[in-house]
Design an enzyme around this catalytic site. Structure first.
Site, PDB file in Angstrom:
ATOM      1  N   HIS A 122       0.853  -1.186   0.000  1.00  0.00           N
ATOM      2  CA  HIS A 122       0.000   0.000   0.000  1.00  0.00           C
ATOM      3  C   HIS A 122       0.893   1.241   0.000  1.00  0.00           C
ATOM      4  CE1 HIS A 122      -3.131  -2.833   1.218  1.00  0.00           C
ATOM      5  NE2 HIS A 122      -2.349  -3.185   2.224  1.00  0.00           N
ATOM      6  N   ASP A 161       3.105  -6.868   1.875  1.00  0.00           N
ATOM      7  CA  ASP A 161       2.004  -6.221   2.595  1.00  0.00           C
ATOM      8  C   ASP A 161       2.479  -4.987   3.355  1.00  0.00           C
ATOM      9  OD1 ASP A 161      -0.654  -5.856   3.347  1.00  0.00           O
ATOM     10  OD2 ASP A 161      -0.454  -7.086   5.144  1.00  0.00           O
TER      11      ASP A 161
END
Length: 297
Positions: free
Chosen positions: A34, A252
């Site tokens: 992200h 992640d």
């Protein structure tokens, strides 16, 4: 889930992760990260559950350079909601090496899907996690998939492990490939024989379903950074062994909504056990992501 006030900034990543020992193959892809902020340019969503520290594209690019990662898929999170501008900006700066997965409303127009595809987004993601906003009906999500097919996008889903028995059963009906996040969030402490993991593997008998063997640090709930996450690694390795063409991997980063802050160098080194042969590692990090995400060559 972090229950701190939105006024409290939560640090979710290490500024100086260790340098991994494992040398990754050329064109290695991190298929799940992200980016957050900077808030001065990209506002956080008022619907977010907490306020993670800014993790802008520059920090991501520097992390990848240190880890030996040259390709990446950035996944939109609820931190920025359905305004995907923060990822569009990172894709543009990534020189063809960074692509995206968008968050959209169920009523998204065909024009917006086409625009996103043209901007480097390869999929849309729907959350079915209790701690995240959403509340989508999986049947409605599956009905959206012919529209995704029309613009060359696929579907990504994130759900609680128990939902593999309900939501999971609808996914084979998708008109496009489906990518299941973080090994279906199974509990690694329950082992390979648990019904949730067995149901996940049964889903992967459908060739157009894929799984991210990311989140070894999330599914091993009793472990912490520095442990090597052996139980999570064991399940990830089993998936790579049994479904070599259907697995991709990701760090992640920057690890939002977590119990602890993992060391990204440790997560990279775990790949030596998750994909222990050169052929497995090449498929997991290069061949499968290229097929699924279609990086420009």
């Amino acid at each position: 889930m972090n229950t701190t006030s939105l006024d409290t900034v939560v640090q979710t990543y290490l500024d100086q992760p260790r340098l991994p020992k494992l040398v990754l193959p050329a064109n290695a892809c991190d298929s799940h990260v992200h980016v957050f902020g900077p808030m001065s340019r990209f506002a956080y969503s008022p619907l977010r559950q907490n306020t993670p520290a800014e993790a802008p594209k520059e920090k991501l690019f520097a992390l990848h350079a240190k880890m030996g990662i040259t390709r990446c898929v950035i996944v939109q999170s609820m931190t920025h909601g359905t305004d995907n501008a923060v990822i569009e900006d990172a894709i543009e700066a990534g020189g063809g090496r960074y692509l995206g997965v968008a968050l959209v409303e169920m009523g998204v127009s065909d024009e917006e899907l086409k625009r996103l595809a043209g901007r480097g987004f390869r999929a849309v993601r729907f959350n079915f996690m209790k701690h995240l906003a959403g509340g989508h009906d999986v049947a409605d999500v599956v009905k959206l998939t012919p529209r995704l097919a029309a613009v060359g996008m696929h579907l990504q889903v994130h759900f609680e492990s128990l939902l593999v028995h309900t939501i999971g059963q609808e996914l084979p009906k998708s008109a496009v490939p489906v990518v299941i996040d973080h090994m279906g969030r199974v509990d690694a402490t329950l082992g390979e024989g648990h019904e949730d993991f067995q149901a996940l593997m049964k889903l992967l008998d459908h060739a157009h379903l894929h799984v991210k063997v990311s989140g070894i640090d999330r599914i091993e709930s009793t472990s912490r950074a520095g442990s090597g996450y052996p139980l999570g690694v064991k399940l990830a390795a089993r998936l790579v062994e049994k479904f070599p063409d259907q697995c991709v991997w990701g760090l992640d980063w920057p690890h939002p909504n977590h119990t602890h802050i993992p060391d990204d160098g440790e997560l990279v080194d775990a790949l030596s056990e998750i994909a222990p042969t050169p052929k497995q590692l090449e498929k997991l990090l290069v061949v499968n992501p290229q097929r699924l995400y279609q990086f420009p060559v």
